[in-house]
Design a protein around this motif. Structure first.
Motif, PDB file in Angstrom:
ATOM      1  N   LYS A   1     -17.731  56.467  61.994  1.00  0.00           N
ATOM      2  CA  LYS A   1     -17.739  55.931  63.359  1.00  0.00           C
ATOM      3  C   LYS A   1     -16.928  54.648  63.310  1.00  0.00           C
ATOM      4  O   LYS A   1     -17.410  53.611  62.872  1.00  0.00           O
ATOM      5  N   ALA A   2     -15.692  54.748  63.737  1.00  0.00           N
ATOM      6  CA  ALA A   2     -14.757  53.628  63.599  1.00  0.00           C
ATOM      7  C   ALA A   2     -14.698  52.796  64.865  1.00  0.00           C
ATOM      8  O   ALA A   2     -14.852  53.305  65.963  1.00  0.00           O
ATOM      9  N   GLN A   3     -14.428  51.522  64.678  1.00  0.00           N
ATOM     10  CA  GLN A   3     -14.193  50.614  65.794  1.00  0.00           C
ATOM     11  C   GLN A   3     -12.705  50.307  65.843  1.00  0.00           C
ATOM     12  O   GLN A   3     -12.053  50.158  64.810  1.00  0.00           O
ATOM     13  N   SER A   4     -12.185  50.182  67.053  1.00  0.00           N
ATOM     14  CA  SER A   4     -10.746  49.966  67.220  1.00  0.00           C
ATOM     15  C   SER A   4     -10.258  48.702  66.526  1.00  0.00           C
ATOM     16  O   SER A   4      -9.110  48.648  66.079  1.00  0.00           O
ATOM     17  N   LYS A   5     -11.111  47.691  66.395  1.00  0.00           N
ATOM     18  CA  LYS A   5     -10.672  46.449  65.749  1.00  0.00           C
ATOM     19  C   LYS A   5     -10.361  46.649  64.265  1.00  0.00           C
ATOM     20  O   LYS A   5      -9.657  45.837  63.676  1.00  0.00           O
ATOM     21  N   TYR A   6     -10.843  47.738  63.666  1.00  0.00           N
ATOM     22  CA  TYR A   6     -10.567  48.023  62.256  1.00  0.00           C
ATOM     23  C   TYR A   6      -9.468  49.067  62.065  1.00  0.00           C
ATOM     24  O   TYR A   6      -9.108  49.378  60.933  1.00  0.00           O
ATOM     25  N   LEU A   7      -8.941  49.619  63.147  1.00  0.00           N
ATOM     26  CA  LEU A   7      -7.992  50.724  63.039  1.00  0.00           C
ATOM     27  C   LEU A   7      -6.732  50.340  62.260  1.00  0.00           C
ATOM     28  O   LEU A   7      -6.281  51.093  61.397  1.00  0.00           O
ATOM     29  N   LYS A   8      -6.182  49.186  62.524  1.00  0.00           N
ATOM     30  CA  LYS A   8      -4.953  48.785  61.825  1.00  0.00           C
ATOM     31  C   LYS A   8      -5.209  48.618  60.331  1.00  0.00           C
ATOM     32  O   LYS A   8      -4.389  49.007  59.502  1.00  0.00           O
ATOM     33  N   CYS A   9      -6.340  48.049  59.983  1.00  0.00           N
ATOM     34  CA  CYS A   9      -6.696  47.887  58.570  1.00  0.00           C
ATOM     35  C   CYS A   9      -6.872  49.255  57.909  1.00  0.00           C
ATOM     36  O   CYS A   9      -6.399  49.482  56.795  1.00  0.00           O
ATOM     37  N   MET A  10      -7.533  50.177  58.613  1.00  0.00           N
ATOM     38  CA  MET A  10      -7.712  51.527  58.076  1.00  0.00           C
ATOM     39  C   MET A  10      -6.363  52.213  57.935  1.00  0.00           C
ATOM     40  O   MET A  10      -6.115  52.904  56.940  1.00  0.00           O
ATOM     41  N   ALA A  11      -5.479  52.020  58.889  1.00  0.00           N
ATOM     42  CA  ALA A  11      -4.170  52.679  58.875  1.00  0.00           C
ATOM     43  C   ALA A  11      -3.301  52.176  57.724  1.00  0.00           C
ATOM     44  O   ALA A  11      -2.760  52.979  56.956  1.00  0.00           O
ATOM     45  N   ILE A  12      -3.158  50.863  57.595  1.00  0.00           N
ATOM     46  CA  ILE A  12      -2.294  50.335  56.537  1.00  0.00           C
ATOM     47  C   ILE A  12      -2.870  50.651  55.163  1.00  0.00           C
ATOM     48  O   ILE A  12      -2.135  50.954  54.216  1.00  0.00           O
ATOM     49  N   THR A  13      -4.188  50.637  55.048  1.00  0.00           N
ATOM     50  CA  THR A  13      -4.812  50.970  53.773  1.00  0.00           C
ATOM     51  C   THR A  13      -4.598  52.446  53.442  1.00  0.00           C
ATOM     52  O   THR A  13      -4.346  52.787  52.280  1.00  0.00           O
ATOM     53  N   SER A  14      -4.660  53.319  54.443  1.00  0.00           N
ATOM     54  CA  SER A  14      -4.387  54.746  54.222  1.00  0.00           C
ATOM     55  C   SER A  14      -2.964  54.947  53.708  1.00  0.00           C
ATOM     56  O   SER A  14      -2.727  55.741  52.797  1.00  0.00           O
ATOM     57  N   LEU A  15      -2.024  54.208  54.285  1.00  0.00           N
ATOM     58  CA  LEU A  15      -0.636  54.307  53.851  1.00  0.00           C
ATOM     59  C   LEU A  15      -0.469  53.775  52.426  1.00  0.00           C
ATOM     60  O   LEU A  15       0.231  54.377  51.609  1.00  0.00           O
ATOM     61  N   ILE A  16      -1.124  52.676  52.111  1.00  0.00           N
ATOM     62  CA  ILE A  16      -1.052  52.112  50.761  1.00  0.00           C
ATOM     63  C   ILE A  16      -1.635  53.091  49.747  1.00  0.00           C
ATOM     64  O   ILE A  16      -1.061  53.300  48.668  1.00  0.00           O
ATOM     65  N   LEU A  17      -2.769  53.709  50.069  1.00  0.00           N
ATOM     66  CA  LEU A  17      -3.359  54.696  49.163  1.00  0.00           C
ATOM     67  C   LEU A  17      -2.432  55.897  48.975  1.00  0.00           C
ATOM     68  O   LEU A  17      -2.271  56.400  47.863  1.00  0.00           O
ATOM     69  N   ALA A  18      -1.809  56.342  50.064  1.00  0.00           N
ATOM     70  CA  ALA A  18      -0.870  57.465  49.973  1.00  0.00           C
ATOM     71  C   ALA A  18       0.314  57.093  49.083  1.00  0.00           C
ATOM     72  O   ALA A  18       0.791  57.915  48.294  1.00  0.00           O
ATOM     73  N   ALA A  19       0.767  55.857  49.188  1.00  0.00           N
ATOM     74  CA  ALA A  19       1.885  55.403  48.348  1.00  0.00           C
ATOM     75  C   ALA A  19       1.482  55.378  46.881  1.00  0.00           C
ATOM     76  O   ALA A  19       2.281  55.732  46.005  1.00  0.00           O
ATOM     77  N   LYS A  20       0.254  54.994  46.612  1.00  0.00           N
ATOM     78  CA  LYS A  20      -0.217  54.981  45.225  1.00  0.00           C
ATOM     79  C   LYS A  20      -0.239  56.389  44.635  1.00  0.00           C
ATOM     80  O   LYS A  20      -0.093  56.550  43.425  1.00  0.00           O
ATOM     81  N   ILE A  21      -0.391  57.395  45.481  1.00  0.00           N
ATOM     82  CA  ILE A  21      -0.393  58.781  45.019  1.00  0.00           C
ATOM     83  C   ILE A  21       1.031  59.320  44.898  1.00  0.00           C
ATOM     84  O   ILE A  21       1.378  59.970  43.913  1.00  0.00           O
ATOM     85  N   ASN A  22       1.868  59.061  45.893  1.00  0.00           N
ATOM     86  CA  ASN A  22       3.176  59.718  45.986  1.00  0.00           C
ATOM     87  C   ASN A  22       4.365  58.929  45.460  1.00  0.00           C
ATOM     88  O   ASN A  22       5.372  59.525  45.101  1.00  0.00           O
ATOM     89  N   GLU A  23       4.311  57.629  45.481  1.00  0.00           N
ATOM     90  CA  GLU A  23       5.484  56.828  45.159  1.00  0.00           C
ATOM     91  C   GLU A  23       5.475  56.391  43.695  1.00  0.00           C
ATOM     92  O   GLU A  23       4.421  56.278  43.074  1.00  0.00           O
ATOM     93  N   GLU A  24       6.664  56.123  43.189  1.00  0.00           N
ATOM     94  CA  GLU A  24       6.809  55.557  41.857  1.00  0.00           C
ATOM     95  C   GLU A  24       6.302  54.118  41.883  1.00  0.00           C
ATOM     96  O   GLU A  24       6.447  53.421  42.884  1.00  0.00           O
ATOM     97  N   ASP A  25       5.750  53.671  40.779  1.00  0.00           N
ATOM     98  CA  ASP A  25       5.197  52.320  40.719  1.00  0.00           C
ATOM     99  C   ASP A  25       6.224  51.249  41.077  1.00  0.00           C
ATOM    100  O   ASP A  25       5.887  50.242  41.680  1.00  0.00           O
ATOM    101  N   GLU A  26       7.495  51.490  40.713  1.00  0.00           N
ATOM    102  CA  GLU A  26       8.537  50.503  40.977  1.00  0.00           C
ATOM    103  C   GLU A  26       8.818  50.352  42.477  1.00  0.00           C
ATOM    104  O   GLU A  26       9.336  49.337  42.915  1.00  0.00           O
ATOM    105  N   VAL A  27       8.508  51.375  43.262  1.00  0.00           N
ATOM    106  CA  VAL A  27       8.793  51.366  44.699  1.00  0.00           C
ATOM    107  C   VAL A  27       7.737  50.567  45.460  1.00  0.00           C
ATOM    108  O   VAL A  27       8.021  49.968  46.491  1.00  0.00           O
ATOM    109  N   ILE A  28       6.536  50.537  44.942  1.00  0.00           N
ATOM    110  CA  ILE A  28       5.419  49.923  45.657  1.00  0.00           C
ATOM    111  C   ILE A  28       5.335  48.436  45.322  1.00  0.00           C
ATOM    112  O   ILE A  28       5.177  48.063  44.164  1.00  0.00           O
TER     113      ILE A  28
END
Length: 159
Positions: A83-110
């Motif tokens: 149950k998410a609140q809109s005030k946390y959406l940006k934090c959830m979004a950027i963190t989701s992208l960071i986690l995805a990068a940790k899975i898909n990107e080379e360490d040098e890119v991040i």
């Protein structure tokens, strides 16, 4: 449906069937209810803005399209779970992208989380992002990877 054909076609069928079974087990899409995502105060327009912003961040960080797609999938799975609140959406979004990068990107890119936050213009601390990472990992049972549309295109184009 059983497709009889070459060994390569059977391998493709097995791969698609396995991915579909995994997706059915893991995937839950956010549901709209009363003009908002169910269990939250997040309007569809705010969600759409956030996905567009994630695409911009992904391009700014020079992440691949696979990382962007996985980041959106992680965000969607999280929104369907909590149950998410809109005030946390940006934090959830950027963190989701960071986690995805940790899975898909080379360490040098991040870049470091601190540098990513500075580039993105987010007003979150590194500690807040790390805390959100733990929440996301906990809510998704440490199983972040799901097949994305990009994966499907890759599978079909390489068969």
């Amino acid at each position: 449906m059983k497709y009889c054909g070459s060994e390569e076609n059977q391998r493709l069928e097995r791969l698609l069937r396995d991915n579909l079974a995994r997706e059915m087990r893991l995937w839950r899409a956010p549901i709209l209810k009363g003009g908002c995502i169910q269990g939250s105060d997040i309007a569809p327009s705010l969600y759409q803005e956030m996905v567009i912003w994630l695409r911009e961040m992904s391009e700014m960080f020079k992440f691949g399209s696979e990382t962007f797609a996985l980041g959106v999938c992680v965000l969607n799975r999280l929104l369907a779970t909590v149950k998410a609140q809109s005030k946390y959406l940006k934090c959830m979004a950027i963190t989701s992208l960071i986690l995805a990068a940790k899975i898909n990107e080379e360490d040098e890119v991040i870049a470091s989380v601190k540098d990513l936050l500075a580039q993105s213009g987010c007003n979150f601390s590194t500690a807040e992002i790390l805390r959100m990472e733990r929440i996301i990992l906990d809510k998704l049972h440490w199983d972040l990877y799901t097949a994305t549309p990009v994966d499907f295109v890759y599978i079909v184009s390489n068969s």
